[in-house]
Design a protein around this motif. Structure first.
Motif, PDB file in Angstrom:
ATOM      1  N   GLU A 156     -48.823  89.666 -93.761  1.00 53.87           N
ATOM      2  CA  GLU A 156     -50.250  89.532 -93.508  1.00 53.87           C
ATOM      3  C   GLU A 156     -50.972  90.864 -93.683  1.00 53.87           C
ATOM      4  OE1 GLU A 156     -53.276  87.697 -90.104  1.00 53.87           O
ATOM      5  OE2 GLU A 156     -51.324  88.483 -89.509  1.00 53.87           O
ATOM      6  N   PHE A 201     -52.773  91.908 -86.682  1.00 53.92           N
ATOM      7  CA  PHE A 201     -51.879  91.286 -87.667  1.00 53.92           C
ATOM      8  C   PHE A 201     -50.550  90.942 -87.003  1.00 53.92           C
ATOM      9  CE2 PHE A 201     -54.548  94.464 -89.797  1.00 53.92           C
ATOM     10  CZ  PHE A 201     -55.232  93.664 -90.698  1.00 53.92           C
ATOM     11  N   GLY A 236     -56.945  85.200 -92.618  1.00 53.71           N
ATOM     12  CA  GLY A 236     -55.708  85.898 -92.894  1.00 53.71           C
ATOM     13  C   GLY A 236     -55.048  85.489 -94.192  1.00 53.71           C
TER      14      GLY A 236
END
Length: 483
Positions: free
Chosen positions: A415, A410, A437
């Motif tokens: 996110e 990430f 994502g």
């Protein structure tokens, strides 16, 4: 295995070898940032060395000064080019300070610059407050230790952070020395030697070094299987080197525990002290953190007798996808020095705590495994230590990219919050899916012991995710003075 183009320079023709046969090359942008970080490390080291001329008369502060001097000393790496601080700088909350590496590789190169680790750097702020690793039968969890896989147990030195500090110096993909005695030998030649002897005793470096010590310590590790201790010392000198290496580590842990690193100076702390108030979005985020978001069940904000450390020191598999940008996947062939970091290549799956307990292939192992814990390995496969959220969003500028998750998959706080919220709601991504994502997620790296009770389907709105981010931004140190 795809490798991020931004970090690898490719000038290959039609007959080029496969990606996993090509040595990694850092991009110009990454090299520029690395040079800036190295210059800042040199500046901090120079300031620290200046303080040696008039060291504090308090032993605790002397130990802190020693620890800082060693953390910023690149001479403790095999090629004299990488200090511990290279992966742990203050402007990012003592974690990875190179935005381009965080955005692309996730992991950082070692002293041998073509070797990368399999994980992103953790923060060493607040790490000394982790308890010695122990098993809690009531909750069925291992608790404590340092490193993502808890392998710095603290059971030998009574301090997980000290045992963590003993990992990187001889880790072949980090500082790369072939023998812990090399770290002691290099330290004996540094300006802080006199202070070290004042604190720990004149016997610290009273070692009869062999004539080839410099040459041996200039050769990157690991040591060969038939000669695991390539610095040939007498039994007494070997014991003395081991004791001094322990004291080096304890000094580093002492600095990490100091108010300069573990400071409790965030806005959250100011709110607790009733000096300021949260903004409405921050308050909403805190309410969600303790309620609907279920964050507080693992990232604890304190309780009776607890500091608010925003971790419970257990381990969990949150189902993080594999990070295909890790150069580690391509380290499956002997490098120019004959070392193979990752024999499994693209089939590598990080087993986390389970791999430590099973004494599997690890890059460094500073603590011994308690044989009584072997039965716990299956229930800990793929689990990673719950990190503190303190300084989770600390960065030198708004555009700076931080990496999250054990493998750096990430690249924004939003996110990973979105992942916690929607892991089990959104569909699996197709290859090269542009919605990755946002509208889909790849499969977990491992589903072993995956946390399905607290992660994956939280029912948060986009605005509620943003509120959680706003609250976690209040955990950044530096809001208040340390005084």
């Amino acid at each position: 295995m795809p490798i991020a183009a931004a970090i690898f320079v490719s000038t290959l023709g039609a007959d080029a070898p496969k990606a996993d046969e090509v040595p990694a090359k850092l991009s110009p942008q990454a090299l520029q940032e690395i040079a800036q970080v190295e210059a800042e490390i040199d500046r901090i080291e120079a300031q620290t060395i200046e303080r040696l001329a008039a060291p504090p008369d308090n032993q605790t502060q002397q130990i802190e000064l020693l620890g800082k001097a060693m953390l910023y000393d690149k001479n403790l790496s095999v090629n004299r080019n990488e200090a511990c601080a290279f992966c742990h700088m203050p402007e990012t909350g003592f974690t990875g300070p190179v935005s381009e590496l965080n955005r692309t590789t996730g992991a950082y190169p070692g002293s041998v610059r073509t070797r990368f680790s399999d994980r992103k750097p953790q923060s060493h702020a607040y790490a000394p407050l982790s308890p010695v690793l122990h098993y809690n039968p009531g909750q069925g969890d291992l608790v404590g230790g340092n490193f993502w896989d808890m392998r710095a147990t603290g059971r030998r030195l009574g301090n997980p952070a000290a045992e963590q500090a003993q990992g990187p110096p001889t880790n072949p993909v980090e500082m790369g020395l072939p023998d812990i005695a090399c770290a002691v030998y290099r330290a004996s030649q540094r300006p802080y030697r006199g202070l070290f002897e004042n604190v720990w005793g004149v016997q610290s470096f009273a070692i009869a070094w062999p004539s080839d010590v410099t040459a041996v310590c200039d050769r990157p590790g690991p040591a060969s299987a038939n000669q695991p201790l390539p610095i040939h010392l007498s039994p007494i000198d070997r014991g003395r080197a081991g004791a001094t290496f322990d004291q080096m580590a304890q000094s580093i842990a002492g600095y990490e525990a100091s108010a300069e690193v573990t400071s409790f100076t965030s806005k959250f702390d100011a709110v607790l002290a009733k000096k300021v108030q949260f903004t409405p979005p921050e308050q909403q985020g805190y309410d969600l953190f303790r309620g609907k978001g279920r964050c507080n069940e693992c990232h604890r904000d304190g309780g009776p007798g607890e500091d608010p450390l925003f971790t419970d020191f257990t381990a969990s598999n949150i189902g993080t996808p594999a990070n295909p940008r890790l150069p580690y996947y391509a380290e499956n062939q002997p490098d120019a020095l004959g070392y193979t970091a990752n024999p499994q290549g693209t089939s590598f799956v990080d087993g986390g705590v389970g791999t430590f307990l099973n004494q599997g292939h690890m890059l460094s192992q500073p603590s011994a495994v308690d044989q009584r814990w072997l039965r716990l390995a299956p229930d800990n496969q793929a689990r990673m230590q719950v990190p503190t959220l303190r300084n989770v969003d600390k960065r030198p500028s708004p555009a700076f990219v931080k990496a999250y998750g054990h493998n750096g998959y990430f690249t924004s706080l939003k996110e990973i919050v979105h992942f916690y919220n929607t892991r089990d709601v959104l569909p699996r991504c197709e290859p090269h899916d542009p919605g990755e994502g946002t509208t889909c997620w790849p499969a977990p790296e491992s589903t072993d012991n995956m946390n399905t009770s607290k992660v994956g389907h939280l029912g948060l709105s986009d605005a509620e995710e943003d509120a959680l981010v706003a609250f976690m931004q209040t955990l950044t140190d530096g809001f208040m003075s340390r005084d």
